[in-house]
Design a protein around this motif. Structure first.
Motif, mmCIF file in Angstrom:
data_model
loop_
_atom_site.group_PDB
_atom_site.id
_atom_site.type_symbol
_atom_site.label_atom_id
_atom_site.label_comp_id
_atom_site.label_asym_id
_atom_site.label_seq_id
_atom_site.Cartn_x
_atom_site.Cartn_y
_atom_site.Cartn_z
ATOM 1 N N GLU A 199 0.838 -1.197 0.000
ATOM 2 C CA GLU A 199 0.000 0.000 0.000
ATOM 3 C C GLU A 199 0.875 1.250 0.000
ATOM 4 N N PRO A 200 0.438 2.336 -0.654
ATOM 5 C CA PRO A 200 1.228 3.575 -0.677
ATOM 6 C C PRO A 200 1.453 4.103 0.741
ATOM 7 N N LYS A 201 2.715 4.368 1.072
ATOM 8 C CA LYS A 201 3.036 4.832 2.423
ATOM 9 C C LYS A 201 4.200 5.832 2.424
ATOM 10 N N LEU A 202 4.514 6.439 1.287
ATOM 11 C CA LEU A 202 5.705 7.286 1.191
ATOM 12 C C LEU A 202 5.670 8.404 2.235
ATOM 13 N N ARG A 203 6.655 8.379 3.111
ATOM 14 C CA ARG A 203 6.777 9.375 4.187
ATOM 15 C C ARG A 203 8.253 9.741 4.272
ATOM 16 N N THR A 204 8.582 11.011 3.987
ATOM 17 C CA THR A 204 9.976 11.377 3.811
ATOM 18 C C THR A 204 10.212 12.859 4.091
ATOM 19 N N VAL A 205 11.442 13.201 4.414
ATOM 20 C CA VAL A 205 11.829 14.610 4.527
ATOM 21 C C VAL A 205 12.350 15.137 3.189
ATOM 22 N N LEU A 206 12.442 14.289 2.180
ATOM 23 C CA LEU A 206 13.028 14.691 0.891
ATOM 24 C C LEU A 206 11.962 15.060 -0.133
ATOM 25 N N TRP A 207 11.079 16.014 0.251
ATOM 26 C CA TRP A 207 10.003 16.420 -0.646
ATOM 27 C C TRP A 207 10.409 17.612 -1.503
ATOM 28 N N GLY A 208 11.654 18.028 -1.480
ATOM 29 C CA GLY A 208 12.044 19.269 -2.146
ATOM 30 C C GLY A 208 12.044 19.239 -3.655
ATOM 31 N N PHE A 209 11.844 18.062 -4.258
ATOM 32 C CA PHE A 209 11.874 17.963 -5.717
ATOM 33 C C PHE A 209 10.480 17.795 -6.321
ATOM 34 N N VAL A 210 9.441 17.996 -5.526
ATOM 35 C CA VAL A 210 8.062 17.768 -5.977
ATOM 36 C C VAL A 210 7.790 18.515 -7.287
ATOM 37 N N GLY A 211 7.200 17.795 -8.244
ATOM 38 C CA GLY A 211 6.804 18.395 -9.511
ATOM 39 C C GLY A 211 7.901 18.466 -10.552
ATOM 40 N N GLU A 212 9.130 18.158 -10.173
ATOM 41 C CA GLU A 212 10.244 18.210 -11.118
ATOM 42 C C GLU A 212 10.384 16.884 -11.861
ATOM 43 N N ALA A 213 10.949 16.960 -13.045
ATOM 44 C CA ALA A 213 11.202 15.754 -13.825
ATOM 45 C C ALA A 213 12.302 14.930 -13.162
ATOM 46 N N MET A 214 12.154 13.631 -13.205
ATOM 47 C CA MET A 214 13.193 12.739 -12.711
ATOM 48 C C MET A 214 14.477 12.949 -13.518
ATOM 49 N N PRO A 215 15.630 12.957 -12.879
ATOM 50 C CA PRO A 215 16.876 13.094 -13.640
ATOM 51 C C PRO A 215 17.088 11.896 -14.560
ATOM 52 N N ASP A 216 17.823 12.130 -15.636
ATOM 53 C CA ASP A 216 18.077 11.054 -16.600
ATOM 54 C C ASP A 216 18.742 9.850 -15.938
ATOM 55 N N GLU A 217 19.641 10.097 -14.979
ATOM 56 C CA GLU A 217 20.331 8.992 -14.314
ATOM 57 C C GLU A 217 19.345 8.099 -13.575
ATOM 58 N N ALA A 218 18.336 8.714 -12.956
ATOM 59 C CA ALA A 218 17.322 7.924 -12.243
ATOM 60 C C ALA A 218 16.515 7.088 -13.226
ATOM 61 N N MET A 219 16.128 7.678 -14.349
ATOM 62 C CA MET A 219 15.301 6.945 -15.300
ATOM 63 C C MET A 219 16.065 5.789 -15.937
#
Length: 264
Positions: A186-206
């Motif tokens: 079940e979705p449970k994402l809980r994190t302090v790393l929300w600073g990239f919200v709405g941005e495209a994933m970097p090419d390295e991640a993809m």
């Protein structure tokens, strides 16, 4: 020994574990240990299954396995964001053993500061008030590897990414630790790393996620099945597929608390 050293996995897999102390801030039994084999010595963290605290939404005895599964996923993706981690026997029975990461003193990657003290380029996550009633900002580094760790957290469905779980190693690499509360269906994402919200994933991640999706279709699923249920392994694939279709950092859900508490 650094996490990227070639002999690190072999050492934590077969080395002799000597308990030296306990990390008292951890909610589950977390032991600081020395480990040695054939004249090679290092430090490690040992979390015996017998010391796990029961959680209503995670079955008993599974937290150590989730830590190992997260390491396997990070390695298969080629991200190397989790220190070498294995499941093995130890002084208090089977559990998770992970190489200790020496960190740069005073070089935190997540912090709470006054608004005027946010470092240039850092991402603002949350506005709050400190214990004196003054404004404070939860913020984190924009280091590229912090961005990759935030992306990996989506895949592993990390429900407990605290600030203290993001380490800046003395080898100048970024590592995430403490992944026992991950990989639920079940979705449970809980994190302090929300600073990239709405941005495209970097090419390295993809690229890493495409590689990981291919690995899941091969032998990786069998490795994960030693630590996770079939449903949990399938859920990893679904999360990857969703990111490959829409490679954007998601916003927090309104259905659950978005930031772990305490945040550090």
């Amino acid at each position: 020994m650094q996490p990227t050293d070639p002999g690190a996995v072999e050492l934590i897999t077969g080395g002799r574990i000597d308990v030296e102390g306990r990390l008292v801030d951890a909610s589950n039994a977390t032991l600081f240990c020395g480990i040695s084999a054939a004249g090679v010595e290092a430090k490690c963290v040992y979390k015996p299954v017998s010391g796990e605290r029961a959680l209503w939404d995670f079955p008993d005895g599974t937290l150590a396995g989730r830590e190992v599964a997260t390491y396997l996923l990070s390695e298969a993706a080629g991200l190397h964001l989790v220190p070498p981690t294995v499941y093995r026997d130890g002084p208090f029975g089977p559990g998770m053993v992970q190489l200790w990461v020496d960190t740069k003193e005073g070089d935190d990657l997540v912090d709470v500061v006054a608004p005027r003290e946010v470092p240039d380029g850092w991402r603002r996550v949350l506005r709050a008030m400190d214990r004196f009633g003054d404004p404070a900002i939860l913020t984190h580094s924009d280091h590229p590897s912090v961005c990759l760790l935030a992306a990996l957290d989506i895949v592993i469905n990390n429900a407990d990414r605290k600030g203290g779980h993001v380490l800046h190693g003395t080898d100048d690499r970024v590592y995430g630790v403490d992944h026992g509360i991950c990989l639920h269906t079940e979705p449970k994402l809980r994190t302090v790393l929300w600073g990239f919200v709405g941005e495209a994933m970097p090419d390295e991640a993809m690229e890493a996620f495409r590689t990981l999706r291919s690995c899941l279709a091969g032998g990786l699923s069998g490795q994960l099945a030693e630590h996770l249920t079939r449903a949990e392994v399938r859920a990893v694939g679904r999360r990857l597929d969703a990111l490959l279709r829409d490679p954007v950092f998601p916003a927090p859900s309104e259905d659950w608390r978005a930031i772990p508490w305490p945040a550090f």
